[in-house]
Design a protein around this motif. Sequence first.
Motif, PDB file in Angstrom:
ATOM      1  N   ASP A  58       0.810  -1.222   0.000  1.00  0.00           N
ATOM      2  CA  ASP A  58       0.000   0.000   0.000  1.00  0.00           C
ATOM      3  C   ASP A  58       0.840   1.268   0.000  1.00  0.00           C
ATOM      4  O   ASP A  58       0.296   2.370  -0.025  1.00  0.00           O
ATOM      5  N   ARG A  59       2.150   1.130  -0.010  1.00  0.00           N
ATOM      6  CA  ARG A  59       3.046   2.287  -0.145  1.00  0.00           C
ATOM      7  C   ARG A  59       3.627   2.360  -1.558  1.00  0.00           C
ATOM      8  O   ARG A  59       4.500   3.171  -1.836  1.00  0.00           O
ATOM      9  N   GLY A  60       3.184   1.452  -2.435  1.00  0.00           N
ATOM     10  CA  GLY A  60       3.655   1.447  -3.807  1.00  0.00           C
ATOM     11  C   GLY A  60       4.992   0.762  -4.007  1.00  0.00           C
ATOM     12  O   GLY A  60       5.583   0.850  -5.077  1.00  0.00           O
ATOM     13  N   GLN A  61       5.474   0.050  -2.999  1.00  0.00           N
ATOM     14  CA  GLN A  61       6.761  -0.636  -3.085  1.00  0.00           C
ATOM     15  C   GLN A  61       6.552  -2.085  -3.520  1.00  0.00           C
ATOM     16  O   GLN A  61       5.618  -2.746  -3.066  1.00  0.00           O
ATOM     17  N   LEU A  62       7.427  -2.583  -4.381  1.00  0.00           N
ATOM     18  CA  LEU A  62       7.391  -3.979  -4.780  1.00  0.00           C
ATOM     19  C   LEU A  62       7.743  -4.826  -3.560  1.00  0.00           C
ATOM     20  O   LEU A  62       8.826  -4.687  -2.992  1.00  0.00           O
ATOM     21  N   SER A  63       6.814  -5.671  -3.120  1.00  0.00           N
ATOM     22  CA  SER A  63       7.062  -6.467  -1.921  1.00  0.00           C
ATOM     23  C   SER A  63       7.322  -7.934  -2.228  1.00  0.00           C
ATOM     24  O   SER A  63       7.924  -8.630  -1.421  1.00  0.00           O
TER      25      SER A  63
END
Length: 185
Positions: free
Chosen positions: A150-155
């Motif tokens: 939800d922070r736009g980071q590839l997890s």
Amino acid sequence: MTPTFYYLKHLAAVGLFFSLAGLTGCASNTIPPDALLMKEPATEIRQRQARRYATTDEKQVIIAASQLLQDLGFNVENSAKDLGLLVVSKDRSAVDGGQVAGQIAVAVLFGVRVPVDKEQKIRASVVTWPSADRKAIDVRVTFQRLVWDDRGQLSKLERLDDPEMYQDFYIKLSKALFLEAQEVG
């Protein structure tokens, strides 16, 4: 509240935050170091991902694979029929109720917000080539999943290895090629 207790409470919260952040895969937009590691022998993976079809019409195999994947909700990203290459993808929600509940619990208990998975892209790649004797077409399909928090980071970036998924794909592709050969559909 004593200063020592206050310090220990916040130190525990910070430690828990970093532990949970590590567990949830809080990552930058780089590929995780173990994303491409083989967890099983490559021959087993190839056997699951590849099939041979008794046809010499490579373009027809790519067209059938493209139509099948579009029927399954994928959108074509790249296609080079002459080269035997097809790349498709579909976007889906990656929200997991357990992750959200964990995020809420950590926020309530420690006042810390941890990221949760939000969106995912399922990607499939199909590659075809003539067999060595030029009497058949070999096909290899791979499925991958990319997840953003939800922070736009590839997890997450992972290869999807469910044997049933590959078996189901090839059963449907075999039926499509059979029907095409019979000029039905």
